[in-house]
Design a protein around this motif. Structure first.
Motif, PDB file in Angstrom:
ATOM      1  N   PHE A 155    -118.535 -16.021   7.172  1.00  0.00           N
ATOM      2  CA  PHE A 155    -117.981 -17.365   7.051  1.00  0.00           C
ATOM      3  C   PHE A 155    -118.276 -18.126   8.334  1.00  0.00           C
ATOM      4  CE2 PHE A 155    -114.058 -20.026   7.828  1.00  0.00           C
ATOM      5  CZ  PHE A 155    -114.433 -21.060   6.991  1.00  0.00           C
ATOM      6  N   TYR A 156    -118.702 -19.388   8.185  1.00  0.00           N
ATOM      7  CA  TYR A 156    -118.924 -20.246   9.351  1.00  0.00           C
ATOM      8  C   TYR A 156    -118.125 -21.531   9.179  1.00  0.00           C
ATOM      9  CZ  TYR A 156    -120.873 -23.116  12.982  1.00  0.00           C
ATOM     10  OH  TYR A 156    -120.993 -23.925  14.085  1.00  0.00           O
ATOM     11  N   ILE A 223    -108.300 -13.034   9.713  1.00  0.00           N
ATOM     12  CA  ILE A 223    -108.159 -11.621  10.100  1.00  0.00           C
ATOM     13  C   ILE A 223    -107.280 -10.876   9.101  1.00  0.00           C
ATOM     14  CG2 ILE A 223    -107.182 -10.073  11.846  1.00  0.00           C
ATOM     15  CD1 ILE A 223    -108.018 -12.235  13.938  1.00  0.00           C
ATOM     16  N   ASP A 224    -106.172 -11.487   8.717  1.00  0.00           N
ATOM     17  CA  ASP A 224    -105.243 -10.834   7.797  1.00  0.00           C
ATOM     18  C   ASP A 224    -105.862 -10.578   6.428  1.00  0.00           C
ATOM     19  OD1 ASP A 224    -103.340 -10.857   9.761  1.00  0.00           O
ATOM     20  OD2 ASP A 224    -102.187 -12.540   8.938  1.00  0.00           O
ATOM     21  N   HIS A 225    -106.918 -11.317   6.104  1.00  0.00           N
ATOM     22  CA  HIS A 225    -107.598 -11.105   4.819  1.00  0.00           C
ATOM     23  C   HIS A 225    -108.906 -10.345   4.991  1.00  0.00           C
ATOM     24  CE1 HIS A 225    -104.684 -14.241   3.612  1.00  0.00           C
ATOM     25  NE2 HIS A 225    -104.666 -13.526   2.507  1.00  0.00           N
ATOM     26  N   GLY A 226    -108.972  -9.584   6.078  1.00  0.00           N
ATOM     27  CA  GLY A 226    -110.015  -8.577   6.206  1.00  0.00           C
ATOM     28  C   GLY A 226    -111.284  -9.000   6.916  1.00  0.00           C
ATOM     29  N   LEU A 227    -111.325 -10.209   7.483  1.00  0.00           N
ATOM     30  CA  LEU A 227    -112.533 -10.647   8.168  1.00  0.00           C
ATOM     31  C   LEU A 227    -112.471 -10.306   9.659  1.00  0.00           C
ATOM     32  CD1 LEU A 227    -113.282 -14.126   6.539  1.00  0.00           C
ATOM     33  CD2 LEU A 227    -113.756 -11.810   5.696  1.00  0.00           C
ATOM     34  N   ARG A 228    -113.632 -10.071  10.233  1.00  0.00           N
ATOM     35  CA  ARG A 228    -113.771  -9.794  11.671  1.00  0.00           C
ATOM     36  C   ARG A 228    -114.293 -11.054  12.349  1.00  0.00           C
ATOM     37  NH1 ARG A 228    -118.191  -6.471  11.791  1.00  0.00           N
ATOM     38  NH2 ARG A 228    -119.470  -8.277  12.303  1.00  0.00           N
ATOM     39  N   ILE A 229    -113.590 -11.510  13.381  1.00  0.00           N
ATOM     40  CA  ILE A 229    -114.034 -12.701  14.105  1.00  0.00           C
ATOM     41  C   ILE A 229    -115.195 -12.308  15.021  1.00  0.00           C
ATOM     42  CG2 ILE A 229    -113.377 -14.575  15.657  1.00  0.00           C
ATOM     43  CD1 ILE A 229    -111.958 -14.617  12.935  1.00  0.00           C
ATOM     44  N   SER A 266    -113.462 -30.019  19.497  1.00  0.00           N
ATOM     45  CA  SER A 266    -113.874 -29.310  18.289  1.00  0.00           C
ATOM     46  C   SER A 266    -113.973 -27.823  18.585  1.00  0.00           C
ATOM     47  CB  SER A 266    -115.208 -29.849  17.760  1.00  0.00           C
ATOM     48  OG  SER A 266    -116.244 -29.679  18.696  1.00  0.00           O
ATOM     49  N   PHE A 267    -114.080 -27.039  17.525  1.00  0.00           N
ATOM     50  CA  PHE A 267    -114.272 -25.600  17.670  1.00  0.00           C
ATOM     51  C   PHE A 267    -115.190 -25.127  16.555  1.00  0.00           C
ATOM     52  CE2 PHE A 267    -111.056 -25.691  14.442  1.00  0.00           C
ATOM     53  CZ  PHE A 267    -111.208 -24.533  13.707  1.00  0.00           C
ATOM     54  N   SER A 268    -115.770 -23.972  16.761  1.00  0.00           N
ATOM     55  CA  SER A 268    -116.581 -23.346  15.719  1.00  0.00           C
ATOM     56  C   SER A 268    -116.318 -21.849  15.745  1.00  0.00           C
ATOM     57  CB  SER A 268    -118.081 -23.630  15.934  1.00  0.00           C
ATOM     58  OG  SER A 268    -118.490 -23.211  17.233  1.00  0.00           O
ATOM     59  N   LEU A 269    -116.450 -21.247  14.581  1.00  0.00           N
ATOM     60  CA  LEU A 269    -116.221 -19.794  14.516  1.00  0.00           C
ATOM     61  C   LEU A 269    -117.114 -19.192  13.444  1.00  0.00           C
ATOM     62  CD1 LEU A 269    -114.387 -18.812  11.806  1.00  0.00           C
ATOM     63  CD2 LEU A 269    -112.615 -20.022  13.063  1.00  0.00           C
ATOM     64  N   LYS A 270    -117.346 -17.907  13.626  1.00  0.00           N
ATOM     65  CA  LYS A 270    -118.045 -17.104  12.632  1.00  0.00           C
ATOM     66  C   LYS A 270    -117.214 -15.842  12.405  1.00  0.00           C
ATOM     67  CE  LYS A 270    -122.355 -14.571  11.749  1.00  0.00           C
ATOM     68  NZ  LYS A 270    -123.669 -14.149  12.320  1.00  0.00           N
ATOM     69  N   ALA A 271    -117.031 -15.490  11.148  1.00  0.00           N
ATOM     70  CA  ALA A 271    -116.237 -14.309  10.795  1.00  0.00           C
ATOM     71  C   ALA A 271    -116.956 -13.551   9.689  1.00  0.00           C
ATOM     72  CB  ALA A 271    -114.844 -14.707  10.333  1.00  0.00           C
ATOM     73  N   THR A 272    -117.014 -12.238   9.825  1.00  0.00           N
ATOM     74  CA  THR A 272    -117.774 -11.393   8.906  1.00  0.00           C
ATOM     75  C   THR A 272    -116.845 -10.512   8.075  1.00  0.00           C
ATOM     76  OG1 THR A 272    -119.670 -11.340  10.401  1.00  0.00           O
ATOM     77  CG2 THR A 272    -119.527  -9.576   8.782  1.00  0.00           C
ATOM     78  N   LYS A 273    -117.215 -10.329   6.818  1.00  0.00           N
ATOM     79  CA  LYS A 273    -116.517  -9.380   5.955  1.00  0.00           C
ATOM     80  C   LYS A 273    -117.193  -8.024   6.091  1.00  0.00           C
ATOM     81  CE  LYS A 273    -114.593  -8.961   1.314  1.00  0.00           C
ATOM     82  NZ  LYS A 273    -114.406  -9.651   0.028  1.00  0.00           N
ATOM     83  N   PRO A 274    -116.507  -6.999   6.554  1.00  0.00           N
ATOM     84  CA  PRO A 274    -117.151  -5.709   6.763  1.00  0.00           C
ATOM     85  C   PRO A 274    -117.871  -5.194   5.516  1.00  0.00           C
ATOM     86  CG  PRO A 274    -114.955  -5.715   7.722  1.00  0.00           C
ATOM     87  CD  PRO A 274    -115.081  -6.991   6.937  1.00  0.00           C
ATOM     88  N   ALA A 275    -118.975  -4.509   5.744  1.00  0.00           N
ATOM     89  CA  ALA A 275    -119.807  -4.043   4.634  1.00  0.00           C
ATOM     90  C   ALA A 275    -119.190  -2.867   3.897  1.00  0.00           C
ATOM     91  CB  ALA A 275    -121.195  -3.670   5.139  1.00  0.00           C
TER      92      ALA A 275
END
Length: 276
Positions: A155-156, A223-229, A266-275
């Protein structure tokens, strides 16, 4: 959603429906529509430099408005889908796709009903600039983002900073004016008779409602829904004239003028759903 939230959302939808034609006409050049029609990319410098290679990836753009960024991402090679709650916005986006020959799908739905409209998952979920302030429940939004991501997907998000949105100008100064966190039933209501692009067209549906979200709620929701920042970046620029006397820094970006304290706009973030 409760009937009161439904009413607020409907008020916002009418406001955005009316903005579509003005934004598509782009008489001030804010949206760089002509640049896009000539083959250019409309992503702002922050997300353009951070999102990385999307070639061949199934990409969902939440709150896509009339589709310029969605189509720019398609131009970068993404298999792109845009989603927005405004019927005129989706109709305009489909017209732009047909005009440019770019393959992208556009679906009308609000974010909270998006899983019913789109049951599949994506490699990338994308959202940017003035998007999440229209959402009353940021934790539910985070759950939907996570549900849309395939394992290994990311997610971006790029958007205005919570530190900036609480401020209002008064007499050449900026004052802390709004609550840093809005309850679902207590949004910031205001009248917006014209849009932020500088076009002076006056709207009939001027009323709008926004919700302020704490950075901790955004991050912890994901984070609470399983994504890694993967990263969180804060920036002193923003792609619109947020306050009076903003200084242009090029490529449609603005900062506070000299003499003001340096604050993140402003801010920006990337979060990944573990494989796995």
């Amino acid at each position: 959603m409760s009937s009161s939230i439904d009413s607020l959302t409907e008020t916002n939808r009418r406001n955005w429906d009316e903005r579509v034609a003005v934004h598509r006409a782009d008489r001030t050049g804010f949206y760089a529509v002509e640049k896009f029609r000539r083959g250019g990319d409309t992503l702002m410098p922050i997300e353009a430099g951070e999102i990385g290679d999307v070639g061949g990836k199934r990409l969902l753009h939440l709150q896509c408005h009339f589709g310029l960024d969605t189509l720019s991402l398609a131009r970068r090679g993404a298999v792109a889908t845009g989603l927005d709650f405004s019927a005129p916005a989706i109709e305009t986006a489909r017209g732009l796709a047909q005009e440019t020959g770019l393959a992208a799908r556009f679906v009308q739905s609000n974010v909270y009903d998006a899983r019913a409209a789109l049951p599949e998952t994506f490699d990338v979920v994308y959202s940017s600039w003035g998007a999440i302030c229209w959402l009353h429940d940021i934790r539910a939004w985070a759950a939907i983002v996570a549900q849309f991501l395939a394992p290994g997907g990311f997610f971006y998000l790029a958007d205005h900073h919570p530190c900036a949105i609480v401020l209002e100008p008064d007499g050449g100064r900026l004052y802390w004016h709004h609550s840093w966190r809005s309850a679902p039933d207590d949004p910031v209501g205001y009248d917006a008779p014209t849009t932020y692009t500088g076009d002076d067209t006056v709207f009939t549906n001027a009323r709008a409602y926004n919700w302020n979200h704490a950075l901790s709620d955004i991050l912890c929701g994901l984070i609470d829904h399983g994504l890694r920042i993967d990263f969180l970046h804060e920036h002193e620029t923003v792609p619109w004239y947020m306050f009076p006397k903003m200084t242009a820094v090029g490529d449609r970006m603005y900062r506070l003028p000299d003499g003001y304290p340096r604050v993140p706009l402003s801010f920006s973030l990337k979060a990944t759903k573990p494989a796995g």
